[in-house]
Design a protein around this motif. Structure first.
Motif, mmCIF file in Angstrom:
data_model
loop_
_atom_site.group_PDB
_atom_site.id
_atom_site.type_symbol
_atom_site.label_atom_id
_atom_site.label_comp_id
_atom_site.label_asym_id
_atom_site.label_seq_id
_atom_site.Cartn_x
_atom_site.Cartn_y
_atom_site.Cartn_z
ATOM 1 N N ALA A 159 -31.556 1.832 32.721
ATOM 2 C CA ALA A 159 -31.680 1.312 34.059
ATOM 3 C C ALA A 159 -30.323 2.108 34.311
ATOM 4 O O ALA A 159 -30.938 2.329 35.372
ATOM 5 C CB ALA A 159 -30.709 0.261 33.819
ATOM 6 N N VAL A 160 -29.731 2.809 34.030
ATOM 7 C CA VAL A 160 -28.781 4.342 34.225
ATOM 8 C C VAL A 160 -29.557 4.913 34.897
ATOM 9 O O VAL A 160 -29.172 6.036 36.247
ATOM 10 C CB VAL A 160 -27.852 4.680 33.905
ATOM 11 C CG1 VAL A 160 -26.640 5.691 34.054
ATOM 12 C CG2 VAL A 160 -27.018 3.188 33.606
ATOM 13 N N ALA A 161 -30.650 5.857 33.946
ATOM 14 C CA ALA A 161 -31.645 6.769 33.733
ATOM 15 C C ALA A 161 -32.074 6.501 35.258
ATOM 16 O O ALA A 161 -32.275 7.511 36.422
ATOM 17 C CB ALA A 161 -32.173 6.956 33.132
ATOM 18 N N MET A 162 -33.133 5.824 35.487
ATOM 19 C CA MET A 162 -33.538 4.960 36.544
ATOM 20 C C MET A 162 -32.781 4.866 37.908
ATOM 21 O O MET A 162 -33.294 6.333 38.538
ATOM 22 C CB MET A 162 -34.361 4.447 36.735
ATOM 23 C CG MET A 162 -35.374 4.022 35.349
ATOM 24 S SD MET A 162 -36.459 2.491 35.351
ATOM 25 C CE MET A 162 -35.688 1.153 35.655
ATOM 26 N N PRO A 218 -29.191 -11.177 29.241
ATOM 27 C CA PRO A 218 -28.767 -10.167 28.386
ATOM 28 C C PRO A 218 -29.274 -8.883 29.225
ATOM 29 O O PRO A 218 -29.288 -8.455 30.500
ATOM 30 C CB PRO A 218 -27.584 -10.285 28.502
ATOM 31 C CG PRO A 218 -28.355 -10.588 26.304
ATOM 32 C CD PRO A 218 -28.548 -11.819 27.147
ATOM 33 N N SER A 219 -30.125 -8.773 28.231
ATOM 34 C CA SER A 219 -31.305 -7.608 28.823
ATOM 35 C C SER A 219 -31.971 -7.810 29.544
ATOM 36 O O SER A 219 -32.635 -6.631 30.723
ATOM 37 C CB SER A 219 -31.914 -7.067 27.103
ATOM 38 O OG SER A 219 -31.330 -7.567 26.490
ATOM 39 N N PHE A 220 -32.381 -8.764 29.833
ATOM 40 C CA PHE A 220 -33.735 -9.416 31.036
ATOM 41 C C PHE A 220 -32.265 -8.867 32.934
ATOM 42 O O PHE A 220 -33.501 -8.206 32.974
ATOM 43 C CB PHE A 220 -33.849 -10.455 31.180
ATOM 44 C CG PHE A 220 -34.707 -10.869 32.634
ATOM 45 C CD1 PHE A 220 -35.773 -10.005 32.785
ATOM 46 C CD2 PHE A 220 -34.176 -11.195 33.714
ATOM 47 C CE1 PHE A 220 -36.827 -10.711 34.012
ATOM 48 C CE2 PHE A 220 -34.352 -11.983 34.636
ATOM 49 C CZ PHE A 220 -35.862 -11.400 34.780
ATOM 50 N N LEU A 221 -31.583 -9.327 32.357
ATOM 51 C CA LEU A 221 -30.609 -9.107 33.359
ATOM 52 C C LEU A 221 -30.497 -7.401 34.011
ATOM 53 O O LEU A 221 -30.585 -7.200 35.435
ATOM 54 C CB LEU A 221 -29.203 -10.117 33.236
ATOM 55 C CG LEU A 221 -29.526 -11.722 33.980
ATOM 56 C CD1 LEU A 221 -27.700 -11.854 33.389
ATOM 57 C CD2 LEU A 221 -29.792 -11.344 35.484
ATOM 58 N N VAL A 222 -30.194 -6.836 32.936
ATOM 59 C CA VAL A 222 -29.748 -5.086 33.410
ATOM 60 C C VAL A 222 -31.654 -4.322 33.176
ATOM 61 O O VAL A 222 -31.255 -3.895 34.216
ATOM 62 C CB VAL A 222 -29.329 -5.197 31.748
ATOM 63 C CG1 VAL A 222 -29.596 -3.470 32.183
ATOM 64 C CG2 VAL A 222 -28.031 -5.604 32.094
ATOM 65 N N SER A 223 -32.176 -5.267 32.609
ATOM 66 C CA SER A 223 -33.365 -4.362 33.413
ATOM 67 C C SER A 223 -33.783 -4.936 34.732
ATOM 68 O O SER A 223 -34.366 -3.843 35.412
ATOM 69 C CB SER A 223 -34.499 -4.804 31.973
ATOM 70 O OG SER A 223 -35.314 -4.532 32.674
#
Length: 402
Positions: free
Chosen positions: A382-385, A321-326
């Motif tokens: 991810a949200v910040a970028m 899950p962390s990879f997909l979000v990133s």
């Protein structure tokens, strides 16, 4: 070498395709070498040493960006507007002067016990020299030199890195093999030889310093976002989480570097293509093209996620899950970020800097409020970028319609 005149829009697009394919090919070579070495190291090294290598790589990439001082973009824009190549020699002299200073700081940090950070700082100064030579090739649109030196860099990195992984599998040896020895590739760069050949005398002025400062603020905030989580996660004293994030960054970070190369091709062309390329980018067709590009990258991310689950689930169980979000965050940021090139054609670096201050504030809040949980950290990054790039694109869109 100066850029060839660009004729019709069709020839312009053909030129973009040709140059972009060269940059894409060499970037894939370099990133493939980096990926193979870091992915192999993640399998070979113990978790603690893998985390140490991840910290060295993060520090190297961050310090190389810090030591750029906005020179790459500023020199590209100045040369694109004036065709004055003296600025490249001045910038190269600054980069070389930073190497012994960084090495002294490296030694002091090493002696104080911060070995990984110290080594990353020294290697970052060397990486900055290579980045400068590569950026100069692109600014001058000397793609023969760019192709030649980049292939040499990838070959040296792969050969030296694999030798270190096999014969001396420790983080320091692997990092030196990856970031110091490939600097030999500058021998094949025409731009690296500009100071020796002599160029137009150049006097740095206040306007260029101000422009570089704006570019520097924006660049620092953007580079810090993906690598700062290393420091936040390290506060949790969880080597497995640190190592997992390092593996995620190895895969998803490749998008950022590929798009950076594409941007480096597009910027000098946009500065010399009398607005046609920029107009095409901001048109409805351009929006459709960038949307399709993003959708394609999401599909690639899903395929990669399945492969990563197969390779790393046993060692890093929380990686999927962390990879997909990133990965989706990187893909969206890179795609939207193509529009921010208009900052430099319009001469508005202060706009980017203002948005970047908000990005830095967001980073500060993250370090205080976000717990050292992998999924929480990558989600916030991810949200910040994505949000900062979207805000910047919307602000630029208003300027483009005036």
């Amino acid at each position: 070498m100066t850029a060839r005149p660009l004729g019709s829009l069709g020839r312009l697009l053909a030129e973009i395709g040709h140059r972009s394919s060269q940059v894409f090919f060499t970037t894939v070579l370099i990133q493939a070498a980096t990926f193979v070495l870091l992915a192999t190291s993640a399998l070979v090294l113990p978790t603690e040493q893998s985390a140490a290598l991840s910290l060295i790589v993060a520090t190297t990439m961050l310090s190389s960006a810090v030591l750029d001082f906005g020179l790459s973009t500023t020199t590209t824009r100045h040369f694109g507007k004036t065709r004055d190549d003296g600025i490249f020699s001045a910038a190269f002299a600054v980069r070389l002067a930073l190497v012994p200073i960084a090495c002294i700081a490296c030694a002091l940090l090493w002696l104080s016990g911060a070995k990984e950070v110290g080594l990353g700082l020294g290697l970052g100064a060397l990486q900055n020299v290579w980045n400068g030579a590569r950026a100069t090739d692109q600014a001058r649109q000397d793609y023969e030199s760019f192709l030649r030196s980049s292939i040499a860099f990838a070959i040296i990195r792969m050969a030296a890195g694999l030798t270190a992984v096999v014969l001396m599998p420790v983080p320091v040896a692997i990092a030196v093999a990856m970031y110091a020895l490939p600097l030999l590739a500058t021998y094949w760069s025409s731009s690296a030889r500009l100071p020796r050949r002599g160029s137009t005398p150049f006097a740095w002025n206040r306007g260029l310093t101000r422009y570089s400062a704006y570019v520097y603020v924006a660049g620092m905030s953007f580079v810090a976002l993906p690598y700062a989580p290393q420091l936040i996660l390290s506060s949790g004293n969880n080597d497995a989480t640190m190592a997992t994030y390092g593996v995620i960054l190895t895969f998803s970070g490749a998008i950022n570097l590929i798009f950076f190369s594409l941007r480096s091709v597009l910027l000098p062309m946009m500065l010399s293509a009398d607005g046609r390329l920029e107009h095409a980018l901001w048109s409805r067709r351009g929006l459709v093209a960038t949307t399709c590009l993003f959708a394609s990258l999401v599909v690639v991310g899903i395929v990669l996620a399945v492969g990563m689950q197969f390779l790393y689930a046993g060692k890093y169980p929380n990686i999927l899950p962390s990879f997909l979000v990133s990965f989706v965050g990187y893909a969206a940021t890179a795609t939207i970020g193509l529009y921010s090139l208009s900052i430099h054609t319009k001469g508005l670096p202060e706009l980017n800097a203002a948005v970047s201050v908000l990005r830095l504030a967001s980073l500060f809040l993250m370090s205080i409020l976000i717990p050292p949980s992998l999924l929480a950290v990558v989600s916030y990054v991810a949200v910040a970028m994505v949000s900062s790039e979207l805000i910047l694109a919307l602000l630029l869109a208003r300027r483009m319609t005036r």
